[in-house]
Design a protein around this motif. Structure first.
Motif, PDB file in Angstrom:
ATOM      1  N   MET A   1       0.767  -1.058  -0.312  1.00 15.96           N
ATOM      2  CA  MET A   1      -0.321  -0.066  -0.202  1.00 15.96           C
ATOM      3  C   MET A   1       0.829   1.377   0.110  1.00 15.96           C
ATOM      4  SD  MET A   1      -2.847   0.759   3.248  1.00 15.96           S
ATOM      5  CE  MET A   1      -2.990  -0.260   3.525  1.00 15.96           C
ATOM      6  N   ASN A   2       0.738   2.079  -0.933  1.00 14.26           N
ATOM      7  CA  ASN A   2       1.291   3.262  -1.143  1.00 14.26           C
ATOM      8  C   ASN A   2       0.821   4.627   0.029  1.00 14.26           C
ATOM      9  OD1 ASN A   2       3.212   4.739  -1.890  1.00 14.26           O
ATOM     10  ND2 ASN A   2       2.096   5.086  -3.833  1.00 14.26           N
ATOM     11  N   LEU A   3       1.192   5.268   0.979  1.00 12.33           N
ATOM     12  CA  LEU A   3       0.605   5.806   1.801  1.00 12.33           C
ATOM     13  C   LEU A   3       1.754   6.971   1.645  1.00 12.33           C
ATOM     14  CD1 LEU A   3       0.653   3.574   5.589  1.00 12.33           C
ATOM     15  CD2 LEU A   3      -0.891   4.667   3.264  1.00 12.33           C
ATOM     16  N   PRO A   4       1.326   8.412   2.168  1.00 13.72           N
ATOM     17  CA  PRO A   4       2.119   9.536   2.132  1.00 13.72           C
ATOM     18  C   PRO A   4       2.634   9.628   2.965  1.00 13.72           C
ATOM     19  CG  PRO A   4      -0.703  10.174   1.335  1.00 13.72           C
ATOM     20  CD  PRO A   4      -0.059   8.554   1.997  1.00 13.72           C
ATOM     21  N   ALA A   5       4.062   9.707   2.170  1.00 15.22           N
ATOM     22  CA  ALA A   5       4.958   9.931   3.498  1.00 15.22           C
ATOM     23  C   ALA A   5       4.513  10.527   5.168  1.00 15.22           C
ATOM     24  CB  ALA A   5       6.717  11.022   3.288  1.00 15.22           C
ATOM     25  N   VAL A   6       3.707  11.859   5.415  1.00 17.75           N
ATOM     26  CA  VAL A   6       3.408  11.635   6.948  1.00 17.75           C
ATOM     27  C   VAL A   6       2.182  10.925   6.990  1.00 17.75           C
ATOM     28  CG1 VAL A   6       1.115  13.051   5.908  1.00 17.75           C
ATOM     29  CG2 VAL A   6       1.996  13.763   7.561  1.00 17.75           C
ATOM     30  N   VAL A   7       1.374  10.273   6.850  1.00 22.53           N
ATOM     31  CA  VAL A   7       0.700   8.732   7.026  1.00 22.53           C
ATOM     32  C   VAL A   7       1.101   7.903   7.102  1.00 22.53           C
ATOM     33  CG1 VAL A   7      -0.961   7.510   6.704  1.00 22.53           C
ATOM     34  CG2 VAL A   7      -1.334   9.681   5.185  1.00 22.53           C
ATOM     35  N   THR A   8       2.726   7.959   7.003  1.00 22.20           N
ATOM     36  CA  THR A   8       4.008   6.528   6.847  1.00 22.20           C
ATOM     37  C   THR A   8       4.517   7.118   8.574  1.00 22.20           C
ATOM     38  OG1 THR A   8       4.124   6.573   4.645  1.00 22.20           O
ATOM     39  CG2 THR A   8       5.984   5.418   6.173  1.00 22.20           C
ATOM     40  N   ARG A   9       4.349   8.285   8.215  1.00 27.65           N
ATOM     41  CA  ARG A   9       5.389   8.988   9.915  1.00 27.65           C
ATOM     42  C   ARG A   9       3.901   9.108  10.853  1.00 27.65           C
ATOM     43  NH1 ARG A   9       6.623  13.607   6.581  1.00 27.65           N
ATOM     44  NH2 ARG A   9       5.741  14.923   8.327  1.00 27.65           N
ATOM     45  N   LEU A  10       3.084   9.256  10.339  1.00 29.69           N
ATOM     46  CA  LEU A  10       2.087   9.581  11.897  1.00 29.69           C
ATOM     47  C   LEU A  10       2.108   7.859  12.071  1.00 29.69           C
ATOM     48  CD1 LEU A  10      -0.078  10.740  13.113  1.00 29.69           C
ATOM     49  CD2 LEU A  10      -1.760   9.805  11.716  1.00 29.69           C
ATOM     50  N   VAL A  11       1.690   6.392  11.271  1.00 30.40           N
ATOM     51  CA  VAL A  11       1.809   5.605  11.902  1.00 30.40           C
ATOM     52  C   VAL A  11       2.781   4.507  12.722  1.00 30.40           C
ATOM     53  CG1 VAL A  11       1.222   2.888  11.420  1.00 30.40           C
ATOM     54  CG2 VAL A  11       0.294   4.146   9.830  1.00 30.40           C
ATOM     55  N   ASN A  12       3.793   5.149  12.119  1.00 30.11           N
ATOM     56  CA  ASN A  12       5.048   4.765  12.453  1.00 30.11           C
ATOM     57  C   ASN A  12       5.950   5.014  14.138  1.00 30.11           C
ATOM     58  OD1 ASN A  12       5.972   3.021  10.727  1.00 30.11           O
ATOM     59  ND2 ASN A  12       7.800   5.196   9.645  1.00 30.11           N
ATOM     60  N   ALA A  13       5.465   6.918  14.601  1.00 26.80           N
ATOM     61  CA  ALA A  13       5.222   7.248  15.407  1.00 26.80           C
ATOM     62  C   ALA A  13       4.752   6.829  16.025  1.00 26.80           C
ATOM     63  CB  ALA A  13       4.864   8.723  15.009  1.00 26.80           C
ATOM     64  N   GLN A  14       2.890   5.783  15.768  1.00 27.46           N
ATOM     65  CA  GLN A  14       1.813   5.119  16.515  1.00 27.46           C
ATOM     66  C   GLN A  14       2.562   4.064  17.344  1.00 27.46           C
ATOM     67  OE1 GLN A  14      -1.198   6.728  18.315  1.00 27.46           O
ATOM     68  NE2 GLN A  14      -0.726   4.547  19.392  1.00 27.46           N
ATOM     69  N   ASN A  15       3.202   3.529  16.457  1.00 27.13           N
ATOM     70  CA  ASN A  15       3.311   1.992  16.850  1.00 27.13           C
ATOM     71  C   ASN A  15       4.824   1.987  18.019  1.00 27.13           C
ATOM     72  OD1 ASN A  15       1.468   0.370  15.216  1.00 27.13           O
ATOM     73  ND2 ASN A  15       2.277   0.506  13.858  1.00 27.13           N
ATOM     74  N   LYS A  16       5.293   3.071  17.991  1.00 27.51           N
ATOM     75  CA  LYS A  16       6.501   3.774  18.473  1.00 27.51           C
ATOM     76  C   LYS A  16       6.591   3.995  19.827  1.00 27.51           C
ATOM     77  CE  LYS A  16      10.030   3.664  14.888  1.00 27.51           C
ATOM     78  NZ  LYS A  16      10.700   4.554  14.582  1.00 27.51           N
ATOM     79  N   TYR A  17       5.406   4.785  20.014  1.00 31.99           N
ATOM     80  CA  TYR A  17       3.886   5.463  21.155  1.00 31.99           C
ATOM     81  C   TYR A  17       5.444   6.821  21.169  1.00 31.99           C
ATOM     82  CZ  TYR A  17       2.318   0.666  22.029  1.00 31.99           C
ATOM     83  OH  TYR A  17       2.114  -0.165  21.496  1.00 31.99           O
ATOM     84  N   ASP A  18       5.522   7.487  19.626  1.00 33.69           N
ATOM     85  CA  ASP A  18       6.351   8.497  20.113  1.00 33.69           C
ATOM     86  C   ASP A  18       5.406   9.506  19.529  1.00 33.69           C
ATOM     87  OD1 ASP A  18       8.136  10.613  19.562  1.00 33.69           O
ATOM     88  OD2 ASP A  18       9.798   9.474  18.592  1.00 33.69           O
ATOM     89  N   SER A  19       5.022  10.483  21.515  1.00 34.45           N
ATOM     90  CA  SER A  19       4.487  11.233  21.122  1.00 34.45           C
ATOM     91  C   SER A  19       4.913  12.389  20.226  1.00 34.45           C
ATOM     92  CB  SER A  19       3.646  11.770  22.426  1.00 34.45           C
ATOM     93  OG  SER A  19       4.330  12.034  23.311  1.00 34.45           O
ATOM     94  N   LEU A  63      -4.910  -0.324   6.859  1.00 33.72           N
ATOM     95  CA  LEU A  63      -5.147  -1.540   6.029  1.00 33.72           C
ATOM     96  C   LEU A  63      -6.227  -1.389   4.547  1.00 33.72           C
ATOM     97  CD1 LEU A  63      -8.020  -3.294   8.084  1.00 33.72           C
ATOM     98  CD2 LEU A  63      -5.884  -4.361   7.443  1.00 33.72           C
ATOM     99  N   LYS A  64      -5.931   0.146   4.281  1.00 30.72           N
ATOM    100  CA  LYS A  64      -6.630   0.687   3.399  1.00 30.72           C
ATOM    101  C   LYS A  64      -6.699   1.933   3.380  1.00 30.72           C
ATOM    102  CE  LYS A  64     -11.051   1.035   1.729  1.00 30.72           C
ATOM    103  NZ  LYS A  64     -12.876   0.339   2.140  1.00 30.72           N
ATOM    104  N   TYR A  65      -6.312   2.924   2.014  1.00 35.84           N
ATOM    105  CA  TYR A  65      -5.850   4.195   1.526  1.00 35.84           C
ATOM    106  C   TYR A  65      -6.394   4.614   1.276  1.00 35.84           C
ATOM    107  CZ  TYR A  65      -3.565   8.989   1.795  1.00 35.84           C
ATOM    108  OH  TYR A  65      -3.844   9.877   1.982  1.00 35.84           O
ATOM    109  N   LYS A  66      -7.399   5.410   0.623  1.00 33.91           N
ATOM    110  CA  LYS A  66      -8.550   6.854   0.508  1.00 33.91           C
ATOM    111  C   LYS A  66      -8.053   7.890   0.155  1.00 33.91           C
ATOM    112  CE  LYS A  66     -12.496   6.831  -2.813  1.00 33.91           C
ATOM    113  NZ  LYS A  66     -14.097   6.090  -1.919  1.00 33.91           N
TER     114      LYS A  66
END
Length: 107
Positions: A1-19, A63-66
């Protein structure tokens, strides 16, 4: 799935608990709506996600991005220490200057 860079950063920050990194994905005037509450600006968003991370230990699995124009919806499986985990949530995003200007989380 191709996510914009900012969305990828958001997901990564969430999964690292980096507020701090999570809040940096937003504009200075961003608004977040979650669980019936509103958070305004990076500092309130950082405090909100920090408290949510401590309480729920949530992880996001996209799961999905639109995307249409400046609006987008990320559908993600969210798991953590909350009742009903995992759950599929939709993250309604408005993007501005490669940052998130608005986020509304819905089931």
């Amino acid at each position: 799935m191709n996510l914009p860079a900012v969305v990828t950063r958001l997901v990564n920050a969430q999964n690292k608990y980096d507020s701090k990194a999570y809040a940096e994905c937003f504009t200075n005037t961003a608004i977040v709506h979650d669980e019936g509450k509103q958070y305004n600006g990076k500092e309130e968003i950082r405090q909100w996600i920090e408290e949510a991370n401590e309480k729920y230990k949530s992880l996001m699995k996209p799961l999905k991005y639109k995307e249409t124009a400046l609006k987008a919806v990320l559908t993600a499986e969210v798991s953590g220490t909350f009742p009903g985990s995992p759950i599929v949530l939709q993250f309604h995003l408005e993007l501005k200057d490669n940052l998130i200007d608005s986020l509304k989380v819905t089931p």
